[in-house]
Write a protein that holds these residues in place. Structure first.
Motif, mmCIF file in Angstrom:
data_model
loop_
_atom_site.group_PDB
_atom_site.id
_atom_site.type_symbol
_atom_site.label_atom_id
_atom_site.label_comp_id
_atom_site.label_asym_id
_atom_site.label_seq_id
_atom_site.Cartn_x
_atom_site.Cartn_y
_atom_site.Cartn_z
ATOM 1 N N ASN A 35 0.814 -1.220 0.000
ATOM 2 C CA ASN A 35 0.000 0.000 0.000
ATOM 3 C C ASN A 35 0.847 1.268 0.000
ATOM 4 O O ASN A 35 0.541 2.231 0.684
ATOM 5 N N SER A 36 1.932 1.253 -0.769
ATOM 6 C CA SER A 36 2.772 2.449 -0.849
ATOM 7 C C SER A 36 3.100 2.802 -2.302
ATOM 8 O O SER A 36 4.146 3.369 -2.591
ATOM 9 N N LYS A 88 -7.916 -3.687 9.303
ATOM 10 C CA LYS A 88 -6.646 -3.034 8.935
ATOM 11 C C LYS A 88 -6.777 -2.310 7.596
ATOM 12 O O LYS A 88 -6.320 -1.170 7.443
ATOM 13 N N ALA A 95 -6.555 1.718 7.048
ATOM 14 C CA ALA A 95 -5.499 2.304 6.206
ATOM 15 C C ALA A 95 -6.073 3.310 5.214
ATOM 16 O O ALA A 95 -5.370 4.199 4.734
ATOM 17 N N LYS A 96 -7.367 3.169 4.919
ATOM 18 C CA LYS A 96 -8.019 4.124 4.014
ATOM 19 C C LYS A 96 -8.553 5.340 4.761
ATOM 20 O O LYS A 96 -9.103 6.256 4.150
ATOM 21 N N ASP A 147 -9.284 -3.428 -2.674
ATOM 22 C CA ASP A 147 -9.227 -3.770 -1.247
ATOM 23 C C ASP A 147 -9.534 -5.258 -1.058
ATOM 24 O O ASP A 147 -8.892 -5.933 -0.253
#
Lengths: 241, 79
Positions: free
Chosen positions: A126-127, B14, B18-19, B42
């Motif tokens: 997620n980067s 999680k 994270a969003k 997702d």
């Protein structure tokens, strides 16, 4: 230090690009079907490079390669350069189907398998990230005797556009780089007259080199290219202009 | 609650955190894409993580449809 995976590193553009990326401070894991002396030397002289054996047309091998490479790097995967490819020449009417199958399996399915594995890593991290598919002007223009090769490269451009749409929301860009005729082993089979004809038709008056292509790839890997995705960047001395 | 359901809920929380989104209560009949602030990427992230955590891939032989936590849990329990 950003970590990049490059396929097809044993020679030509893949090898030259790997050296350029290492010089620019990237950590690089590269794969090819077999080792070469040049790869041995590179691995001996640079702790930030490691070679892995992998036939990209084999999905199981790509899973193992990406997993092992990421474990070696101990860093998030920032980029994938899908460079591995083969070329086989012959008019399609007499071109063996087994040769077309092999070429498409390596050039197109191999890139797709590698992109799948890289995206699985990048989504979890997620980067963001970068995927660059090494296409060819032959993918958009065609070339007599290279139907399967041309189809595989056009397929890569389509893959780039689709994956760009699919993964853009996560900051992952996907682009193609389409070199023209490069002065590499792959073009060494060109006859002198064909070579002269290509040079004559190229506005910049020469074949391209790895040094002409590597900087464009480095740009697409950089933060400066964060808003460029789904594009094909042609680097051909103007021959398709 | 089964281990796999507990794991899926933990991973969902999680991903949603994270969003920067608030995570609603998740129950067996919660639908991933309709009831949670999630999109298809997702969901892909969830499945990749579950494969790594469990060593199981219920979709190895082709995609199987699911919408709810109960349905996805059943796929992992059968794999």
């Amino acid at each position: 230090m950003k970590f990049i995976i490059v396929t097809g590193v044993s020679r030509g553009l893949g090898l030259g690009l790997t050296k350029a990326l290492l010089s620019s401070g990237y950590k690089v894991a590269g794969c090819s079907r077999s080792r070469s002396d040049a790869l041995n030397e590179l691995e001996m002289s640079n702790d930030n490079f490691k070679w892995f054996p992998c036939e990209v047309g084999d999905a199981t091998q790509t899973q193992t390669f990406v997993s092992d490479a990421c474990q070696w790097a101990q860093a998030p995967l920032w980029g994938l350069i899908n460079n591995a490819g083969i070329a086989k020449e012959g008019v399609l009417a007499t071109f063996p189907n087994v040769d077309s199958d092999e070429l498409l399996q390596i050039n197109l399915n191999g890139a797709l398998y590698m992109a799948r594995e890289a995206l699985r890593m990048m989504l979890r991290q997620n980067s963001g990230g970068r995927i660059i598919n090494i296409s060819s002007i032959i993918g958009s223009r065609g070339y007599t005797g290279l139907a399967a090769y041309s189809a595989s490269k056009a397929g890569l451009d389509g893959l780039s556009r689709a994956l760009a749409r699919e993964n853009g929301r996560r900051g992952i860009t996907v682009n193609s780089v389409a070199p023209g005729y490069l002065d590499t082993e792959m073009s060494s089979t060109l006859s002198d007259s064909k070579r002269a004809q290509i040079i004559n038709r190229t506005p910049l008056g020469r074949l391209g080199t790895v040094d002409d292509v590597a900087p464009a790839i480095e740009f697409l890997l950089s933060d400066g290219a964060a808003f460029i995705t789904g594009q094909t960047l042609t680097i051909d001395g103007g021959i398709t202009n | 609650m089964s281990d796999i359901k507990t794991l899926i809920i933990a991973e969902l929380e999680k991903i949603i955190a994270a969003k920067g989104e608030a995570c609603p209560d998740i129950v067996g009949e919660t639908r991933f894409l309709q009831d949670l602030p999630m999109d298809s990427l997702d969901l892909a992230t969830l499945l990749v993580t579950l494969e790594l955590e469990t060593g199981k891939d219920p979709f190895r032989d082709g995609f199987k449809g699911f919408q709810t936590l109960n349905e996805l849990s059943a796929l992992y329990q059968a794999a």
